[in-house]
Design a protein around this motif. Sequence first.
Motif, PDB file in Angstrom:
ATOM      1  N   ASP A   6       0.867  -1.173   0.000  1.00 34.37           N
ATOM      2  CA  ASP A   6       0.000   0.000   0.000  1.00 34.37           C
ATOM      3  C   ASP A   6       0.910   1.231   0.000  1.00 34.37           C
ATOM      4  N   GLU A   8       1.643   4.896   0.017  1.00 34.42           N
ATOM      5  CA  GLU A   8       0.800   5.961   0.572  1.00 34.42           C
ATOM      6  C   GLU A   8       1.606   6.943   1.395  1.00 34.42           C
ATOM      7  N   HIS A  75      -5.566   3.026  -4.066  1.00 31.13           N
ATOM      8  CA  HIS A  75      -5.724   3.024  -2.602  1.00 31.13           C
ATOM      9  C   HIS A  75      -6.498   4.302  -2.238  1.00 31.13           C
ATOM     10  N   HIS A  79      -5.243   9.115   1.950  1.00 31.31           N
ATOM     11  CA  HIS A  79      -5.310   8.056   2.946  1.00 31.31           C
ATOM     12  C   HIS A  79      -6.194   8.431   4.119  1.00 31.31           C
ATOM     13  N   PRO A 108      -8.135   2.298   2.186  1.00 27.67           N
ATOM     14  CA  PRO A 108      -7.266   2.542   3.335  1.00 27.67           C
ATOM     15  C   PRO A 108      -7.844   1.880   4.592  1.00 27.67           C
ATOM     16  N   ARG A 109      -6.997   1.258   5.355  1.00 30.22           N
ATOM     17  CA  ARG A 109      -7.377   0.557   6.597  1.00 30.22           C
ATOM     18  C   ARG A 109      -8.480  -0.472   6.354  1.00 30.22           C
ATOM     19  N   HIS A 200       3.479  -2.130   3.751  1.00 30.55           N
ATOM     20  CA  HIS A 200       3.549  -0.712   3.372  1.00 30.55           C
ATOM     21  C   HIS A 200       5.015  -0.334   3.237  1.00 30.55           C
TER      22      HIS A 200
END
Length: 266
Positions: A6, A8, A75, A79, A108-109, A200
């Motif tokens: 991810d 970000e 994504h 974020h 995200p998450r 990440h």
Amino acid sequence: MLLSFDVEEFDMPLEYHFPITVPAQMEVGKKGLDAIGPVLSDSNIVTTLFTTANFAMQYPEDIRELAGRHEIASHTFYHSAFEDAHLLSSKMKLEEISGKKVTGLRMPRMRKVSLEEVKKAGYQYDSSVNPTYLPGRYNNLHLPRTLYREEGLIRIPASVSPFFRVPLFWLSFKNLPYTLFKMFALQALKKDGYLCLYFHPWEFTDIENYGLPGFTKKLNGQPLLERLNRLLTDLKKEADFISMDTFHNEKALHTQGPSVVLPKTN
Ligand SMILES: [Zn+2]
């Protein structure tokens, strides 16, 4: 082998009320991307990079270059902030920057999203599901453990162990003993025919001084990168690394896949 990152801005300190400016978030994200450079330039490894449009706009040349070998997926736009319109706007921005079609989404998450909106924005698959129980975050024990269709969309969950659904994701990778993580990963690979792992880039930088709890940074920077390299060496013996877009296309063409009807979530 479905390996994804991810890509970000590093906004996680904000979750723990530790202030970090947007430029600093970007910088840590970029440092991480540079740190995993050797992994991303390994000719035996293809990954899927779920990238925020916000990050890609900051480093467009890097994203365009990475799109040569890797899949760029969405994504979302930012974020830290989301509205449904970002599904389409992030996809368009990432296509413009990468010069490639964007077919996949990861929220995200792993937050919940309307699949109707995801389809409307033109995505072909979604990988925003961790089919496990994470106290305080989500309980997804009722969801299928492996690839499934929902509302006409293919969903590719992050892998969990076949027994007890131990999540095989970034947090367990640094907190479980290596041999135990590897054992669970190989069990899932054998049972499911594929393995979907995600990390990440910023984990592979020094994140000691951002007020994060110990379990999120038990290993970080170079020691974590060494552990990742060890895992990738072990996994290369077992599987080919392909993008999630390639994988979802093969599944879509050659199998019907299990279809589930789930209660609407939003
Ligand atoms: Zn993220």
